[in-house]
Design a protein around this motif. Structure first.
Motif, PDB file in Angstrom:
ATOM      1  N   HIS A  57     -26.183 -19.575   1.613  1.00 29.92           N
ATOM      2  CA  HIS A  57     -26.866 -20.873   0.962  1.00 29.92           C
ATOM      3  C   HIS A  57     -28.112 -21.065   1.616  1.00 29.92           C
ATOM      4  CE1 HIS A  57     -22.808 -23.041  -0.472  1.00 29.92           C
ATOM      5  NE2 HIS A  57     -23.145 -22.013  -1.196  1.00 29.92           N
ATOM      6  N   ASN A  60     -30.397 -18.516   0.127  1.00 24.16           N
ATOM      7  CA  ASN A  60     -30.786 -19.094  -1.352  1.00 24.16           C
ATOM      8  C   ASN A  60     -32.036 -19.959  -0.974  1.00 24.16           C
ATOM      9  OD1 ASN A  60     -28.826 -17.728  -2.871  1.00 24.16           O
ATOM     10  ND2 ASN A  60     -27.575 -19.291  -2.850  1.00 24.16           N
ATOM     11  N   THR A 109     -27.306 -24.273  -2.936  1.00 28.85           N
ATOM     12  CA  THR A 109     -26.333 -23.484  -3.457  1.00 28.85           C
ATOM     13  C   THR A 109     -27.022 -22.702  -4.698  1.00 28.85           C
ATOM     14  OG1 THR A 109     -25.800 -25.402  -4.877  1.00 28.85           O
ATOM     15  CG2 THR A 109     -24.498 -25.148  -2.725  1.00 28.85           C
ATOM     16  N   LYS A 110     -26.230 -22.112  -5.398  1.00 32.13           N
ATOM     17  CA  LYS A 110     -26.502 -21.130  -6.759  1.00 32.13           C
ATOM     18  C   LYS A 110     -27.081 -22.359  -7.840  1.00 32.13           C
ATOM     19  CE  LYS A 110     -24.817 -16.850  -5.660  1.00 32.13           C
ATOM     20  NZ  LYS A 110     -24.124 -15.677  -6.297  1.00 32.13           N
TER      21      LYS A 110
END
Length: 172
Positions: A57, A60, A109-110
């Motif tokens: 995360h 990301n 997060t994605k």
């Protein structure tokens, strides 16, 4: 908008920072805890996440910053002193703790939900400058030896005080 969201999430997290491992109300610090990361002796807190998940995360988030701001160095984390944490909560006598500081990392997060991950830090000699010291992360371990971080997971706006002068700021 995302910068404002990061700030709001960070400000809310101050009240959750009491989950620091190792706080004690005695006079002596437990130096053994500073030498070896403590374990939680079989207690698994629901607000923890495995190190690998946090790393993904955080990566990301950094990749997102890089694509939005290109040559700007993103803010990765904030270091927080225990006195500030207890002061925000109105604790007038700061207890002795195994750790005096913590670091809060920003993750994404994605599905583009912001996360904050917290880990205690320990003052150690700076490997790049032996005459100086820096606060270095101490990744905690559970009773099975698995590394984890605290997952501060109650972001605003769903948890905001919508009357706060920090919330009601206009976005330009």
């Amino acid at each position: 908008m995302k910068k404002n969201a990061i700030l709001k999430v960070f400000l809310f997290s101050g009240t959750l920072l009491l989950v620091l491992a190792g706080c004690k109300n005695n006079e002596k610090k437990d130096n053994a805890a500073l030498e070896n990361p403590p374990t939680n002796k079989g207690v698994i807190y629901k607000d923890t996440v495995r190190l690998l998940t946090a790393q993904n995360h955080i990566r990301n988030y950094l990749n997102g910053c890089d694509s939005l701001f290109h040559d700007t160095i993103p803010i990765r984390s904030y270091s927080i002193n225990k006195s500030d944490i207890f002061g925000v909560l109105g604790v007038t006598s700061v207890p002795n703790c195994a750790f005096d500081h913590c670091r809060v990392y920003i993750g994404l997060t994605k599905d583009n939900k912001f996360k904050l991950y917290m880990t205690p830090t320990v003052l150690k000699p700076d490997p790049n400058s032996p005459n100086n010291s820096i606060y270095m992360d101490t990744i905690l371990k559970d009773s099975n030896g698995k590394q984890f971080l605290y997952d501060l997971n109650a972001p605003c706006p769903s948890t905001c005080d919508k009357t706060s002068p920090l919330f009601t700021l206009l976005v330009r």
